[in-house]
Design a protein around this motif. Structure first.
Motif, PDB file in Angstrom:
ATOM      1  N   PHE A  36       0.830  -1.206   0.000  1.00  0.00           N
ATOM      2  CA  PHE A  36       0.000   0.000   0.000  1.00  0.00           C
ATOM      3  C   PHE A  36       0.865   1.256   0.000  1.00  0.00           C
ATOM      4  O   PHE A  36       0.554   2.247  -0.674  1.00  0.00           O
ATOM      5  CB  PHE A  36      -0.939  -0.002   1.205  1.00  0.00           C
ATOM      6  CG  PHE A  36      -2.219  -0.753   0.987  1.00  0.00           C
ATOM      7  CD1 PHE A  36      -2.208  -2.100   0.629  1.00  0.00           C
ATOM      8  CD2 PHE A  36      -3.448  -0.137   1.146  1.00  0.00           C
ATOM      9  CE1 PHE A  36      -3.386  -2.803   0.428  1.00  0.00           C
ATOM     10  CE2 PHE A  36      -4.641  -0.830   0.940  1.00  0.00           C
ATOM     11  CZ  PHE A  36      -4.599  -2.170   0.586  1.00  0.00           C
ATOM     12  N   GLU A  64      -4.946  -3.898   8.461  1.00  0.00           N
ATOM     13  CA  GLU A  64      -5.200  -2.914   7.408  1.00  0.00           C
ATOM     14  C   GLU A  64      -4.015  -1.964   7.258  1.00  0.00           C
ATOM     15  O   GLU A  64      -3.274  -1.720   8.215  1.00  0.00           O
ATOM     16  CB  GLU A  64      -6.461  -2.123   7.718  1.00  0.00           C
ATOM     17  CG  GLU A  64      -7.695  -2.978   7.979  1.00  0.00           C
ATOM     18  CD  GLU A  64      -8.174  -3.726   6.739  1.00  0.00           C
ATOM     19  OE1 GLU A  64      -7.765  -3.356   5.618  1.00  0.00           O
ATOM     20  OE2 GLU A  64      -8.971  -4.671   6.891  1.00  0.00           O
ATOM     21  N   ASP A  66      -4.437   1.210   5.653  1.00  0.00           N
ATOM     22  CA  ASP A  66      -4.938   2.527   5.262  1.00  0.00           C
ATOM     23  C   ASP A  66      -4.195   3.639   5.986  1.00  0.00           C
ATOM     24  O   ASP A  66      -3.926   4.710   5.407  1.00  0.00           O
ATOM     25  CB  ASP A  66      -6.438   2.627   5.514  1.00  0.00           C
ATOM     26  CG  ASP A  66      -6.818   2.272   6.947  1.00  0.00           C
ATOM     27  OD1 ASP A  66      -6.317   1.256   7.473  1.00  0.00           O
ATOM     28  OD2 ASP A  66      -7.619   3.001   7.548  1.00  0.00           O
ATOM     29  N   ARG A  70      -2.067   6.712   4.137  1.00  0.00           N
ATOM     30  CA  ARG A  70      -2.357   8.124   4.357  1.00  0.00           C
ATOM     31  C   ARG A  70      -1.106   8.864   4.861  1.00  0.00           C
ATOM     32  O   ARG A  70      -0.831  10.010   4.445  1.00  0.00           O
ATOM     33  CB  ARG A  70      -3.505   8.260   5.364  1.00  0.00           C
ATOM     34  CG  ARG A  70      -3.909   9.705   5.692  1.00  0.00           C
ATOM     35  CD  ARG A  70      -4.209  10.531   4.453  1.00  0.00           C
ATOM     36  NE  ARG A  70      -5.173   9.913   3.577  1.00  0.00           N
ATOM     37  CZ  ARG A  70      -6.498  10.088   3.686  1.00  0.00           C
ATOM     38  NH1 ARG A  70      -6.988  10.847   4.638  1.00  0.00           N
ATOM     39  NH2 ARG A  70      -7.314   9.505   2.842  1.00  0.00           N
TER      40      ARG A  70
END
Length: 381
Positions: A36, A64, A66, A70
């Motif tokens: 990611f 996760e 995320d 960010r």
């Protein structure tokens, strides 16, 4: 919906350079963080260096990536390391939540009260379909059905159906005890209802269905023995039992609860018997079960994320309550030692305790709860 509410909120430190990105994080899935972050930094994965640290609590939330993505997006605009920390309110209100489900379940009994048919149709989100699409095949999610299809009981006519329904705009994720967190509550609450309809003791009723599962019968018998099953309790108190086979381990819980006249539920004692195969470190097994039981009691008594006008209403531990030390029950854990293959322990205690509490409430009040968390108003005398 349930939030993870880890003690350490989501955070990540990133140093983004022209041709390299360095990350410091606590993660349950490092390769996912790397992938990611590489996408967010527009780099190849081998150019992303990830330093993993202690989680500060994971419970599925740190599967996760995320938060890492960010943080990388922000760090690309800064010449130097950047640390991004979510506030508790941001963490709770922008979590990736445990899904909610709805079940329609029925059974058939013969003239002696023995189970002869079982039908369970339930609808809810598939986390695997998002998290690991190749594992979601032919509309079937092996995580969402665990604890619903692999019951230890002898059931000659057995049918389970999973219907995938995704809540619009709400990201769902794994939460400690995953699929069984829902399924064990339903199945073990329903077995209790069946035993009551057959006017039989709930432990004895389960025991009669376990001739082909000696390991399950052994943990049930041990938990009942250590919990003084059948011994009278004061008015307003009750014991409830649950039995599960999940994560490769067999477990039985007996919860002892007290329900006040205003509907407040206090879990006074939990007896847990577990067969997890060969226990490499018994102290770790006991610690994980104590932790999982507290986590599950929190969900049973308080756990609920609600939305109003498109936003999550809860924000911190004042509105998303957790069990505190003065509410914690006495917990007795008993291990059955054998040389079977080791099973899972980190999630088992959480899923098994919720129906034990619900069944104990029925024993204390005669009121059957078919939804969690506990509705104290429905228990007022």
């Amino acid at each position: 919906f349930l939030a993870h509410a880890t003690m350490e909120p989501m955070n990540c430190t990133v140093h983004a350079r022209k041709d390299e990105c360095e990350i410091w994080i606590g993660s349950q899935a490092i390769t996912r963080v790397q992938a990611f972050a590489a996408k967010a930094a527009d780099l190849s994965p081998e150019k992303v260096i990830v330093h993993n640290h202690l989680l500060g609590g994971g419970f599925g939330r740190r599967l996760e990536a995320d938060g890492a993505a960010r943080a990388v997006q922000i760090a690309r605009h800064v010449d130097g390391p950047v640390k991004v920390v979510w506030t508790r309110e941001e963490d709770v209100q922008h979590d990736m939540y445990r899904p909610y489900w709805v079940d329609r379940i029925s059974a058939g009994l013969d003239d002696k009260g023995k189970l002869i048919a079982w039908n369970n149709r339930f609808a809810g989100s598939s986390v695997l379909a998002r998290y690991l699409p190749p594992a979601f095949k032919d509309g079937l999610d092996p995580d969402s059905i665990e604890g619903a299809v692999d019951l230890v009981y002898e059931l000659p006519n057995f049918h389970v159906e999973f219907v995938r329904v995704e809540p619009p705009g709400i990201p769902t994720a794994f939460w400690r005890s995953v699929g069984p967190s829902h399924n064990v509550f339903v199945t073990e609450s329903f077995i209790d209802e069946i035993a009551a309809a057959a006017r039989q003791d709930t432990v004895a009723y389960r025991r009669a269905l376990l001739d082909k599962s000696p390991r399950a019968k052994a943990v049930l018998n041990l938990a009942a023995e250590k919990a003084d099953w059948g011994k009278p309790l004061p008015t307003g108190s009750g014991r409830g039992v649950s039995l599960q086979s999940a994560f490769g381990s067999y477990m039985a819980h007996v919860a002892e609860v007290e329900v006040s006249k205003n509907g407040t539920v206090h879990v006074r004692r939990v007896v847990c018997a577990v067969d997890c195969g060969a226990a490499v470190n018994p102290d770790t097994v006991k610690a994980q079960l104590q932790s999982g039981i507290i986590f599950g009691i929190t969900a049973a008594l308080y756990g609920e994320i609600t939305l109003k006008d498109g936003r999550v209403e809860q924000g911190n531990f004042d509105t998303y309550k957790i069990v505190r030390i003065d509410e914690a029950p006495a917990i007795d854990v008993h291990l059955i030692e054998n040389a079977e293959s080791p099973g899972g322990i980190g999630e088992t205690g959480t899923s098994a305790i919720v129906p034990a509490i619900a069944n104990a409430i029925f024993a204390a009040t005669g009121k059957r709860l078919r939804k969690m968390p506990v509705d104290g108003a429905a228990l007022k005398q």
